[in-house]
Write an enzyme that holds these catalytic residues in place. Sequence first.
Site, PDB file in Angstrom:
ATOM      1  N   PHE A 117       0.858  -1.180   0.000  1.00  0.00           N
ATOM      2  CA  PHE A 117       0.000   0.000   0.000  1.00  0.00           C
ATOM      3  C   PHE A 117       0.895   1.230   0.000  1.00  0.00           C
ATOM      4  CE2 PHE A 117      -4.493   1.043   0.872  1.00  0.00           C
ATOM      5  CZ  PHE A 117      -5.074  -0.137   0.456  1.00  0.00           C
ATOM      6  N   GLN A 237      -7.512  14.782   3.695  1.00  0.00           N
ATOM      7  CA  GLN A 237      -6.870  14.016   2.625  1.00  0.00           C
ATOM      8  C   GLN A 237      -7.753  13.846   1.387  1.00  0.00           C
ATOM      9  OE1 GLN A 237      -6.116   9.530   3.015  1.00  0.00           O
ATOM     10  NE2 GLN A 237      -4.087  10.403   3.013  1.00  0.00           N
ATOM     11  N   HIS A 239      -8.073  11.528  -1.825  1.00  0.00           N
ATOM     12  CA  HIS A 239      -7.593  10.240  -2.339  1.00  0.00           C
ATOM     13  C   HIS A 239      -7.482  10.372  -3.854  1.00  0.00           C
ATOM     14  CE1 HIS A 239      -7.405   6.013  -3.312  1.00  0.00           C
ATOM     15  NE2 HIS A 239      -7.377   5.695  -2.032  1.00  0.00           N
ATOM     16  N   LEU A 249     -14.930   5.645  -4.187  1.00  0.00           N
ATOM     17  CA  LEU A 249     -13.520   5.276  -4.072  1.00  0.00           C
ATOM     18  C   LEU A 249     -13.154   4.023  -4.851  1.00  0.00           C
ATOM     19  CD1 LEU A 249     -11.072   6.292  -2.317  1.00  0.00           C
ATOM     20  CD2 LEU A 249     -11.417   4.191  -1.051  1.00  0.00           C
ATOM     21  N   GLU A 252      -6.810   1.909  -3.120  1.00  0.00           N
ATOM     22  CA  GLU A 252      -5.388   1.908  -3.443  1.00  0.00           C
ATOM     23  C   GLU A 252      -4.891   0.480  -3.679  1.00  0.00           C
ATOM     24  OE1 GLU A 252      -3.589   4.669  -0.787  1.00  0.00           O
ATOM     25  OE2 GLU A 252      -1.745   3.510  -0.784  1.00  0.00           O
ATOM     26  N   ARG A 283      -0.733   9.464  -0.747  1.00  0.00           N
ATOM     27  CA  ARG A 283      -1.909   9.993  -1.454  1.00  0.00           C
ATOM     28  C   ARG A 283      -1.799  11.473  -1.790  1.00  0.00           C
ATOM     29  NH1 ARG A 283      -6.257   6.629   2.181  1.00  0.00           N
ATOM     30  NH2 ARG A 283      -5.741   4.657   1.187  1.00  0.00           N
ATOM     31  N   HIS A 370     -11.515  12.572   0.977  1.00  0.00           N
ATOM     32  CA  HIS A 370     -11.548  11.212   1.510  1.00  0.00           C
ATOM     33  C   HIS A 370     -11.454  11.088   3.019  1.00  0.00           C
ATOM     34  CE1 HIS A 370     -11.121   6.926   1.437  1.00  0.00           C
ATOM     35  NE2 HIS A 370      -9.902   6.962   1.937  1.00  0.00           N
ATOM     36  N   ARG A 412      -2.511  10.879   6.146  1.00  0.00           N
ATOM     37  CA  ARG A 412      -2.601   9.500   6.645  1.00  0.00           C
ATOM     38  C   ARG A 412      -2.135   8.513   5.586  1.00  0.00           C
ATOM     39  NH1 ARG A 412      -6.435   5.336   5.997  1.00  0.00           N
ATOM     40  NH2 ARG A 412      -7.998   6.649   4.980  1.00  0.00           N
TER      41      ARG A 412
HETATM   42  C1  LIG Z   1     -14.732   4.456   0.710  1.00  0.00           C
HETATM   43  C2  LIG Z   1     -13.732   4.380   1.842  1.00  0.00           C
HETATM   44  C3  LIG Z   1     -12.765   3.397   1.850  1.00  0.00           C
HETATM   45  C4  LIG Z   1     -11.833   3.336   2.888  1.00  0.00           C
HETATM   46  N1  LIG Z   1     -10.886   2.348   2.879  1.00  0.00           N
HETATM   47  C5  LIG Z   1     -10.023   2.249   3.922  1.00  0.00           C
HETATM   48  C6  LIG Z   1      -9.080   1.190   3.995  1.00  0.00           C
HETATM   49  O1  LIG Z   1      -9.020   0.316   3.140  1.00  0.00           O
HETATM   50  N2  LIG Z   1      -8.237   1.150   5.036  1.00  0.00           N
HETATM   51  C7  LIG Z   1      -8.269   2.091   6.027  1.00  0.00           C
HETATM   52  O2  LIG Z   1      -7.472   1.996   6.965  1.00  0.00           O
HETATM   53  N3  LIG Z   1      -9.170   3.090   5.990  1.00  0.00           N
HETATM   54  C8  LIG Z   1     -10.042   3.191   4.970  1.00  0.00           C
HETATM   55  N4  LIG Z   1     -10.956   4.210   4.953  1.00  0.00           N
HETATM   56  C9  LIG Z   1     -11.090   5.084   6.113  1.00  0.00           C
HETATM   57  C10 LIG Z   1     -11.833   4.349   7.215  1.00  0.00           C
HETATM   58  O3  LIG Z   1     -12.714   3.408   6.670  1.00  0.00           O
HETATM   59  C11 LIG Z   1     -12.620   5.306   8.090  1.00  0.00           C
HETATM   60  O4  LIG Z   1     -11.776   6.323   8.540  1.00  0.00           O
HETATM   61  C12 LIG Z   1     -13.171   4.575   9.293  1.00  0.00           C
HETATM   62  O5  LIG Z   1     -13.913   3.452   8.901  1.00  0.00           O
HETATM   63  C13 LIG Z   1     -14.001   5.471  10.184  1.00  0.00           C
HETATM   64  O6  LIG Z   1     -14.515   4.679  11.227  1.00  0.00           O
HETATM   65  P1  LIG Z   1     -15.249   5.319  12.468  1.00  0.00           P
HETATM   66  O7  LIG Z   1     -15.596   4.214  13.381  1.00  0.00           O
HETATM   67  O8  LIG Z   1     -14.442   6.449  12.987  1.00  0.00           O
HETATM   68  O9  LIG Z   1     -16.539   5.961  11.820  1.00  0.00           O
HETATM   69  P2  LIG Z   1     -17.760   5.278  10.987  1.00  0.00           P
HETATM   70  O10 LIG Z   1     -17.506   3.888  10.622  1.00  0.00           O
HETATM   71  O11 LIG Z   1     -18.158   6.193   9.918  1.00  0.00           O
HETATM   72  O12 LIG Z   1     -18.900   5.321  12.034  1.00  0.00           O
HETATM   73  C14 LIG Z   1     -19.480   6.543  12.451  1.00  0.00           C
HETATM   74  C15 LIG Z   1     -20.665   6.190  13.292  1.00  0.00           C
HETATM   75  O13 LIG Z   1     -21.120   7.358  13.942  1.00  0.00           O
HETATM   76  C16 LIG Z   1     -22.517   7.409  13.867  1.00  0.00           C
HETATM   77  N5  LIG Z   1     -22.895   8.827  13.989  1.00  0.00           N
HETATM   78  C17 LIG Z   1     -22.392   9.898  13.327  1.00  0.00           C
HETATM   79  N6  LIG Z   1     -22.976  11.021  13.743  1.00  0.00           N
HETATM   80  C18 LIG Z   1     -23.865  10.662  14.705  1.00  0.00           C
HETATM   81  C19 LIG Z   1     -24.792  11.363  15.520  1.00  0.00           C
HETATM   82  N7  LIG Z   1     -24.929  12.676  15.433  1.00  0.00           N
HETATM   83  N8  LIG Z   1     -25.541  10.652  16.385  1.00  0.00           N
HETATM   84  C20 LIG Z   1     -25.451   9.295  16.471  1.00  0.00           C
HETATM   85  N9  LIG Z   1     -24.584   8.588  15.717  1.00  0.00           N
HETATM   86  C21 LIG Z   1     -23.822   9.267  14.851  1.00  0.00           C
HETATM   87  C22 LIG Z   1     -22.881   6.767  12.551  1.00  0.00           C
HETATM   88  O14 LIG Z   1     -24.196   6.262  12.585  1.00  0.00           O
HETATM   89  C23 LIG Z   1     -21.844   5.631  12.510  1.00  0.00           C
HETATM   90  O15 LIG Z   1     -22.328   4.510  13.208  1.00  0.00           O
HETATM   91  C24 LIG Z   1     -11.890   4.294   3.919  1.00  0.00           C
HETATM   92  C25 LIG Z   1     -12.868   5.274   3.912  1.00  0.00           C
HETATM   93  C26 LIG Z   1     -13.765   5.338   2.874  1.00  0.00           C
HETATM   94  C27 LIG Z   1     -14.779   6.452   2.877  1.00  0.00           C
END
Ligand SMILES: Cc1cc2nc3c(=O)[nH]c(=O)nc-3n(C[C@H](O)[C@H](O)[C@H](O)COP(=O)(O)OP(=O)(O)OC[C@H]3O[C@@H](n4cnc5c(N)ncnc54)[C@H](O)[C@@H]3O)c2cc1C
Length: 597
Positions: A117, A237, A239, A249, A252, A283, A370, A412
């Site tokens: 990666f 960031q 992407h 997306l 990568e 990136r 991203h 990142r």
């Molecule tokens: C398309 C894509 C591909 C990616 N691929 C990778 C990868 O391969 N490897 C990697 O390391 N990272 C990757 N990333 C980044 C990574 O996936 C995210 O940074 C990470 O999953 C975020 O996780 P989280 O638990 O912080 O938030 P999330 O998984 O987004 O969860 C947020 C939670 O908060 C809740 N929420 C938000 N606001 C409120 C509110 N006001 N009240 C109640 N609940 C709320 C939502 O319902 C949700 O359950 C990718 C990101 C994207 C967008």
Amino acid sequence: MTNIHQFEVVIVGAGGAGLMAAMFASRTAKTAVLSKLHPTRSHTGAAQGGIGAALGNLEEDHPDWHTYDSVKGSDYLGDQDAIEFMCNEAVEAIYDLEHMGLPFSRTPEGRIAQRPFGGHTNNVTGKPVMRSCYAADRTGHMILQTLYQQCLRNQVNFFDEFQVLDLILVKGAAAGVVAVELATGELHIFHAKAVIFATGGHGRIWEITSNAYAYTGDGAAIVLRRGLPLEDMEFFQFHPTGIYKFGILITEGVRGEGGVLINGEGQRFMEHYAPHVKDLASRDVISRAMYIEMREGRGVNGKRYLYLDVRPEIVNKYAEIDGRTRPDGTPYRTTAQEILTKLPDIIEFCRVYLGVDPVTQPIPVQPTAHYTMGGIPTNQYGQVVYDEKNSPMPGLYAAGEAACVSVHGANRLGTNSLLDLVVFGKHAGIHAARYARGVAFQDLPADAADPVRQRLDEMLNRTGKEKTAAIADAMKAAMFHHVGVFRTEEGMKEVIEDIRALKERYRHVHLDDRGKIFNTDLLNAWELGNMLDLAEVIAASAVARQESRGAHARQDFTKRDDVNWLKHTLAWQKEGAIELRYKPVVITKFQPKERVY
Ligand SMILES: Cc1cc2nc3c(=O)[nH]c(=O)nc-3n(C[C@H](O)[C@H](O)[C@H](O)COP(=O)(O)OP(=O)(O)OC[C@H]3O[C@@H](n4cnc5c(N)ncnc54)[C@H](O)[C@@H]3O)c2cc1C
């Protein structure tokens, strides 16, 4: 009437970070998870490429190398104590996930498979190293499903489709949150000893983005309004490979499997910008290179896109030129079948959304907004810290993309976010539960839900003519064009003015739906308010930082300036204006060096 619930630990967000925190907190504390989405619809489920850990399953690798790469990738703005902690914990974290039942892809010998990666290297040779553990191109989906099952097993209390609108602070400590139940429009108070925000990022502030609709920065905006600062918000960031126009997306991992970027003249341009790692540069570097190619007229058909090419004959051609080998030393050559097996979802996306078959055609791509590097400042135990001295706010935690530990600094590396969720989600959960055991519930003020109720009533009764969507579109375009991949003082100042004007228009937003049940009209407007607040913080933090570092690339200050700017930004919202202060970066082993690509 307001419903009142009581839990020792209340977690806002059911993505990877929130569920990991819940799993650990629920072992000793009565724990609730509130989520505006059903948990398995969280954006973590969209993560494709993988999760980084120096398992060394296919070739030599070490947590120290992972640490160095992440520090370098962060353009030296990441806190090195936290990065080292994360990279050392990574190996155990992967085995923990494996033992919970996560179906990782495997090597022929049955070990967890790994792939290269961007930015992850063998520190001796400087060549890409296979460090990303993956489950085909559905790694996040598998993490989310696995953790959700574990949480159900641990009898975590879930409140699905509850949107948190406010944080309750009593005597300088967290005491709960106020949420609206989407199905009924009723307000609920969740009285807590500890609150963890795991609400994800805010990529919806930009026009072209890979982020889910729910990525509106709710947690960060709530914390900001409650008088706490946000850290390093100027770093966002882009992407390099979003599907042209849609922003969806393309992982990568496609380049990890040998895919290359090609300009409108048929050239593999990354060899000019990053001669060593080429298409696997980090990136920020690739997104800038793509912008320059397009600006100089080398987009495909003169348009604002380039090609990502993963056709087997192209992959094999460049693998031969690069002298790429498989772990057993044989030349790297791929087949259509192998690409289909390793990237099934990506191929499906392209076929469905674009009518393009990546096995026989190149994919049109452009940089897409991203990942949120900045966020709610925390230490490595997930405790929210609120000043330049990193003083922790009792009972308040944040983890995942909503938080800024800071392990990603100015940029990142791919695969480090899923890792961040798992490592810091776990520690936030453990620490919050331990904290909750040692304190009593605080008395809640009688009017804890009043500020939210008044604001909702006021929004529902507005008589203005403004539309949420029009204001959102104007914000997204301004941010994409002027606070995006390249930035100038002039452009950013213009955006700050624009955002202030949009905030004024926002006060006159007209809601068509004034009902109670699933009032998405109201909640979309509420979320736009969050994004406008954050957009102003982002632009104000960015215009003040007069240097280029990581994802923050200024055309008027093109060099990194360690003398004046090797420091974290802290931004407060005070009486309608943004106040900026700074705190030092933690440097342990690695003194800043120029980045060589
Ligand atoms: C398309 C894509 C591909 C990616 N691929 C990778 C990868 O391969 N490897 C990697 O390391 N990272 C990757 N990333 C980044 C990574 O996936 C995210 O940074 C990470 O999953 C975020 O996780 P989280 O638990 O912080 O938030 P999330 O998984 O987004 O969860 C947020 C939670 O908060 C809740 N929420 C938000 N606001 C409120 C509110 N006001 N009240 C109640 N609940 C709320 C939502 O319902 C949700 O359950 C990718 C990101 C994207 C967008």
